[in-house]
Design a protein around this motif. Sequence first.
Motif, PDB file in Angstrom:
ATOM      1  N   SER A  84       0.794  -1.178  -0.323  1.00 13.02           N
ATOM      2  CA  SER A  84       0.027   0.174  -0.124  1.00 13.02           C
ATOM      3  C   SER A  84       0.967   1.159  -0.045  1.00 13.02           C
ATOM      4  CB  SER A  84      -0.884  -0.058   1.436  1.00 13.02           C
ATOM      5  OG  SER A  84      -1.772  -1.148   1.453  1.00 13.02           O
ATOM      6  N   THR A  85       0.361   2.413  -0.518  1.00 14.04           N
ATOM      7  CA  THR A  85       1.248   3.476  -0.629  1.00 14.04           C
ATOM      8  C   THR A  85       0.084   4.734   0.280  1.00 14.04           C
ATOM      9  OG1 THR A  85       0.655   4.010  -2.755  1.00 14.04           O
ATOM     10  CG2 THR A  85       2.637   2.962  -2.144  1.00 14.04           C
ATOM     11  N   ILE A  86       0.710   5.767   0.447  1.00 19.03           N
ATOM     12  CA  ILE A  86       0.019   6.755   1.093  1.00 19.03           C
ATOM     13  C   ILE A  86       0.715   7.944   0.657  1.00 19.03           C
ATOM     14  CG2 ILE A  86      -0.982   8.287   2.948  1.00 19.03           C
ATOM     15  CD1 ILE A  86      -0.730   5.525   4.655  1.00 19.03           C
ATOM     16  N   THR A  87       0.118   9.027  -0.055  1.00 17.13           N
ATOM     17  CA  THR A  87       0.513  10.239  -0.580  1.00 17.13           C
ATOM     18  C   THR A  87      -0.159  11.359   0.242  1.00 17.13           C
ATOM     19  OG1 THR A  87       0.550   9.498  -2.886  1.00 17.13           O
ATOM     20  CG2 THR A  87       0.525  11.913  -2.656  1.00 17.13           C
ATOM     21  N   CYS A  88       0.859  12.183   1.017  1.00 15.03           N
ATOM     22  CA  CYS A  88       0.325  13.339   1.703  1.00 15.03           C
ATOM     23  C   CYS A  88       0.812  14.523   1.187  1.00 15.03           C
ATOM     24  CB  CYS A  88       0.893  12.989   3.041  1.00 15.03           C
ATOM     25  SG  CYS A  88       0.233  11.481   3.981  1.00 15.03           S
ATOM     26  N   LEU A  89      -0.036  15.425   0.949  1.00 13.31           N
ATOM     27  CA  LEU A  89       0.472  17.056   0.346  1.00 13.31           C
ATOM     28  C   LEU A  89       0.469  17.971   1.434  1.00 13.31           C
ATOM     29  CD1 LEU A  89      -1.213  16.625  -3.051  1.00 13.31           C
ATOM     30  CD2 LEU A  89       0.971  16.028  -2.482  1.00 13.31           C
TER      31      LEU A  89
END
Length: 101
Positions: A84-89
Amino acid sequence: SAEACVDCAVGRYKDWVGDQNCSSCDALASELPAGFELTTAGTSSYSVHSCVCPVGTYAPLETMTMAATDSSETEEGEEEASASTITCLACPEGMLCEHVN
């Protein structure tokens, strides 16, 4: 003698309840502003889904690709979560980005 089950610290999780090593949520980050770390709402996190973007950042809806629901069984019969991956901006100027649990 059986070893005691130890809770994971904030920002770490186990793949299932039991006596095993905790994994860092940061290993799931595909994009994260400098100085920020993925976190969890508290200790005792027993799922990759417990990992969230920290306060001051947000995960754009179109990037929420948690694939942990697609799991497979290991030879020992235990469920194993897919990568799984998580992108946080960074939170846009003038906006408030907090945890939503």
